[in-house]
Every structure is written in C-alpha cells, then in structure tokens.
Scaffold this motif. Structure first.
Motif, PDB file in Angstrom:
ATOM      1  N   VAL A   1      36.243  32.077  43.985  1.00  0.00           N
ATOM      2  CA  VAL A   1      35.519  32.460  42.768  1.00  0.00           C
ATOM      3  C   VAL A   1      34.258  31.603  42.667  1.00  0.00           C
ATOM      4  O   VAL A   1      34.333  30.370  42.704  1.00  0.00           O
ATOM      5  CB  VAL A   1      36.398  32.269  41.512  1.00  0.00           C
ATOM      6  N   ARG A   2      33.132  32.274  42.560  1.00  0.00           N
ATOM      7  CA  ARG A   2      31.844  31.599  42.352  1.00  0.00           C
ATOM      8  C   ARG A   2      31.136  32.226  41.157  1.00  0.00           C
ATOM      9  O   ARG A   2      31.043  33.455  41.073  1.00  0.00           O
ATOM     10  CB  ARG A   2      30.940  31.725  43.587  1.00  0.00           C
ATOM     11  N   GLY A   3      30.647  31.374  40.264  1.00  0.00           N
ATOM     12  CA  GLY A   3      29.930  31.877  39.103  1.00  0.00           C
ATOM     13  C   GLY A   3      30.739  32.843  38.263  1.00  0.00           C
ATOM     14  O   GLY A   3      30.183  33.741  37.631  1.00  0.00           O
ATOM     15  N   GLY A   4      32.051  32.685  38.254  1.00  0.00           N
ATOM     16  CA  GLY A   4      32.910  33.541  37.448  1.00  0.00           C
ATOM     17  C   GLY A   4      33.303  34.851  38.095  1.00  0.00           C
ATOM     18  O   GLY A   4      33.974  35.684  37.467  1.00  0.00           O
ATOM     19  N   LYS A   5      32.906  35.076  39.376  1.00  0.00           N
ATOM     20  CA  LYS A   5      33.209  36.323  40.054  1.00  0.00           C
ATOM     21  C   LYS A   5      33.905  36.059  41.387  1.00  0.00           C
ATOM     22  O   LYS A   5      33.658  35.042  42.036  1.00  0.00           O
ATOM     23  CB  LYS A   5      31.929  37.124  40.302  1.00  0.00           C
ATOM     24  N   ILE A   6      34.769  36.972  41.788  1.00  0.00           N
ATOM     25  CA  ILE A   6      35.418  36.875  43.096  1.00  0.00           C
ATOM     26  C   ILE A   6      34.391  37.218  44.171  1.00  0.00           C
ATOM     27  O   ILE A   6      33.839  38.320  44.185  1.00  0.00           O
ATOM     28  CB  ILE A   6      36.619  37.820  43.198  1.00  0.00           C
ATOM     29  N   THR A   7      34.128  36.263  45.057  1.00  0.00           N
ATOM     30  CA  THR A   7      33.154  36.496  46.131  1.00  0.00           C
ATOM     31  C   THR A   7      33.825  36.628  47.492  1.00  0.00           C
ATOM     32  O   THR A   7      33.167  37.003  48.469  1.00  0.00           O
ATOM     33  CB  THR A   7      32.131  35.349  46.179  1.00  0.00           C
ATOM     34  N   TRP A   8      35.101  36.307  47.583  1.00  0.00           N
ATOM     35  CA  TRP A   8      35.871  36.451  48.831  1.00  0.00           C
ATOM     36  C   TRP A   8      37.324  36.619  48.451  1.00  0.00           C
ATOM     37  O   TRP A   8      37.821  35.975  47.518  1.00  0.00           O
ATOM     38  CB  TRP A   8      35.689  35.225  49.713  1.00  0.00           C
ATOM     39  N   SER A   9      38.005  37.493  49.150  1.00  0.00           N
ATOM     40  CA  SER A   9      39.433  37.671  48.891  1.00  0.00           C
ATOM     41  C   SER A   9      40.153  37.996  50.188  1.00  0.00           C
ATOM     42  O   SER A   9      39.572  38.552  51.129  1.00  0.00           O
ATOM     43  CB  SER A   9      39.674  38.786  47.869  1.00  0.00           C
ATOM     44  N   TYR A  10      41.414  37.620  50.238  1.00  0.00           N
ATOM     45  CA  TYR A  10      42.279  37.949  51.363  1.00  0.00           C
ATOM     46  C   TYR A  10      43.529  38.589  50.769  1.00  0.00           C
ATOM     47  O   TYR A  10      44.259  37.949  50.004  1.00  0.00           O
ATOM     48  CB  TYR A  10      42.639  36.702  52.153  1.00  0.00           C
ATOM     49  N   ILE A  11      43.756  39.839  51.089  1.00  0.00           N
ATOM     50  CA  ILE A  11      44.894  40.577  50.548  1.00  0.00           C
ATOM     51  C   ILE A  11      45.781  40.988  51.718  1.00  0.00           C
ATOM     52  O   ILE A  11      45.419  41.871  52.497  1.00  0.00           O
ATOM     53  CB  ILE A  11      44.441  41.835  49.770  1.00  0.00           C
ATOM     54  N   ASP A  12      46.926  40.331  51.848  1.00  0.00           N
ATOM     55  CA  ASP A  12      47.834  40.628  52.954  1.00  0.00           C
ATOM     56  C   ASP A  12      48.839  41.691  52.503  1.00  0.00           C
ATOM     57  O   ASP A  12      49.664  41.444  51.622  1.00  0.00           O
ATOM     58  CB  ASP A  12      48.566  39.353  53.368  1.00  0.00           C
ATOM     59  N   THR A  13      48.781  42.860  53.087  1.00  0.00           N
ATOM     60  CA  THR A  13      49.684  43.956  52.722  1.00  0.00           C
ATOM     61  C   THR A  13      50.746  44.207  53.788  1.00  0.00           C
ATOM     62  O   THR A  13      51.624  45.052  53.603  1.00  0.00           O
ATOM     63  CB  THR A  13      48.882  45.255  52.509  1.00  0.00           C
ATOM     64  N   LEU A  14      50.681  43.471  54.891  1.00  0.00           N
ATOM     65  CA  LEU A  14      51.593  43.735  56.002  1.00  0.00           C
ATOM     66  C   LEU A  14      52.691  42.684  56.151  1.00  0.00           C
ATOM     67  O   LEU A  14      53.771  42.978  56.665  1.00  0.00           O
ATOM     68  CB  LEU A  14      50.799  43.823  57.319  1.00  0.00           C
ATOM     69  N   GLY A  15      52.418  41.468  55.715  1.00  0.00           N
ATOM     70  CA  GLY A  15      53.373  40.381  55.912  1.00  0.00           C
ATOM     71  C   GLY A  15      54.477  40.370  54.873  1.00  0.00           C
ATOM     72  O   GLY A  15      54.681  41.325  54.123  1.00  0.00           O
TER      73      GLY A  15
END
Length: 332
Positions: free
Chosen positions: A62-76
C-alpha cells in the motif's frame, strides 16, 4: 393495570440488558469492536507491506493509501503466517505447507514443500543463498537450507508439547547470530545457537511472536492478549494489556514491531474460520501505540477498493532490508 404491565415489561427488559452485559463481560465480547472515528491518517499513515493468516493467501503493498502491488494465490493451500519484503522487491513467505520466494513480478524464484504431516509457519533469509525456518511436527525442527542447491546444511530438534498446528508460529534471527523461537505450546521464548544449544529461556504464556529490539530486549506478543518488552533476565519493562483498551476489541495480536519513533505497531488478527465478519462492526487490523499506551493510529480497511483482510504482519516500506542483515552462526 396498564401501568403495571408497562412497569413489568420495563423490569424484564432491564434484567435482560443486565444479563447481556454481564455475559459479554464474562466472555470478553464487546458489542462495539472499534470506534467510528479512528486516530491517524488511515491508509495514508504509512506506506507498508501487508499479509495475514486467512482462507486466501493474499499479500499487498500500500502506497499513498492505495494498493500498488498484490499477490493473490488461488492455487495453493494453507495460510500465510510469515512474510518478509526484501529491499530488492522479492518476498519470502511461509504458508503452512511450504515456503516460497517470489520477485516483484510474482515469479517463483524458489519453493520448499513441507513434508506430509508437518507445517511451516515462519522463515527468514540469510544472505542471498540460505533460508532458516522452523518445521512443526514430530519432531519439530529448525532447518537451514541452501536455496541454490536445495540441500539442508544445518538442522536441530526443538522441544514441543502439542500437536503440529499449535507448536510454533514465529522465529527470528538476532544480531548475535542466534535464533529466537516463540514456543507457543510450551509458553516460552527460547534462544538457540546454530547447533541447537539453548542459550536463553523466558516464560511467556501462549507466546505468538518474539523479536529482539535494538537495545537487546525482546518484544513479544501472546494469545493471552498482551504485548511485552522483556529484558534477557526476564524483567518486564513495558506491557500493554489489550483487554484494558477502551472502545477497541484487540483480541488476537500476532506480530508486534517497535517503530523508529519508539511507538509499537501491533497487529490484530481476525479468525475467518471461527467468526463471520460483520462489515458494519469489524475490528481494527492494527494499532500504533505510544510508550505511554496512547493509540495514535488504527488501521481499519475491510472494504473495496482496499480490502486487506486479516492481519498478521505489517512491514513499513522505509524498513525494507532490516530483516536481511543477519547471520546464523557462521552462515551469512
């Protein structure tokens, strides 16, 4: 007659309210989990890396109140109990049934699969080629693996009491080249050298995490809902009893961090398996507390566009690299 019925109804209502309040006090349940108006600047207070034990394996920057990078694991499978953002943008995370190292493009650089019947909830890089981690099970162990060769170079057994899942959630290297292990099932924090020799043992009931501070003291969190700074001789020099906080329900601290300004950042985990989140009455995910125990910031972000989910760790972005400058014995 009408007045008598009204009086009877009011007495019954008052009795029910009294019983309800007494029950909530006995069970530790507070009706209001967080104030409507929170201190600080919300998501804009810090730029940070965020992860937590949840049904989904998600991590965010989170930068400046916004999500700027995310990792969403749907397989593990499993839950993220520990995650560290590196200075180069790589992320090492332990997710119950394994450990994974990814880069900022979400490409897997290295992965370890925990053997059947065992669990891994905490891991830390040593230099660029080694990872130290704790493996819960029978037996519980500390292991050091060379990630270039995928060979175990050091290992030693740990004492344990409970079943696999409840043994150990957190361990961290110290500046002296030893490792602090939070034995949740044994109710103590122990320090070991690289050969497994116990150098220190401190009683901390139901301890979840333990980290060494710059002054040499140890900052711990407990499932018994307290955060403490303890000297190596066992003296408590600072303690924050979470049940004593008014207006907030902070029931599940996991990792606490001492900030450069002397304040303490405390995560407040929400159990998705045992509880259903009420969006209208959700707990805060973290609080920043002064040495005088005043809350100066509280994180509450459960809805789009920034739904962060349950909280285990928050790492400030100006603090990346701080967990990379460690060695374990002769391994650097």
């Amino acid at each position: 007659m009408k007045n008598k019925l009204q009086l009877k109804f009011m007495l019954i209502l008052a009795l029910m309210i009294g019983i309800g309040k007494q029950t909530m006090a006995q069970t530790g349940i507070s009706h209001i989990l967080a104030p409507k108006v929170l201190p600080g600047k919300g998501l804009k207070q810090f730029d940070f890396f965020y992860a937590g034990e949840a049904k989904s394996r998600n991590m965010y920057i989170v930068r400046g109140g916004k999500i700027t990078w995310s990792y969403i694991d749907t397989l593990g499978r499993g839950e993220i109990s520990d995650a560290i953002l590196m200075k180069n943008g790589n992320v090492l995370f332990a997710h119950q049934y394994g450990i994974t190292l990814i880069n900022s493009n979400k490409e897997v650089l290295w992965k370890y699969n925990t053997p059947e019947g065992f669990e891994t909830h905490t891991a830390q890089l040593i230099g660029k080629t080694h990872v130290v981690f704790v493996q819960n099970g029978n037996p519980a162990k500390v292991l050091v693996m060379n990630i270039s060769s995928n060979k175990i170079e050091k290992e030693f057994k740990l004492p344990f009491k409970s079943g696999t899942h409840g043994q150990i959630r957190h361990a961290r290297l110290t500046k002296e080249g030893t490792i602090l292990v939070a034995h949740m099932d044994l109710g103590k924090v122990c320090e070991y050298d690289i050969n497994g020799k116990e150098l220190l043992s401190l009683e901390v009931p139901s301890v979840w995490s333990a980290v060494q501070l710059k002054n040499g003291n140890i900052l711990v969190t407990s499932n018994n809902r307290f955060v403490r700074e303890i000297t190596r001789s066992g003296k408590i020099v600072w303690e924050y009893i979470l049940d004593e906080i008014s207006d907030y329900k902070v029931s599940s601290p996991q990792i606490a961090t001492r900030l450069p300004n002397g304040n303490t950042l405390i995560n407040n985990w929400f159990n998705q398996w045992d509880s259903k989140l009420d969006p209208e009455n959700a707990p805060v995910q973290a609080i920043e507390v002064t040495p005088a125990k005043k809350i100066v910031w509280a994180l509450h972000s459960w809805a789009a566009p920034v739904n962060l989910g349950p909280s285990t760790t928050i790492q400030l972005l100006n603090d990346t690299g701080s967990l990379e400058k460690f060695h374990f014995g002769e391994i650097r």
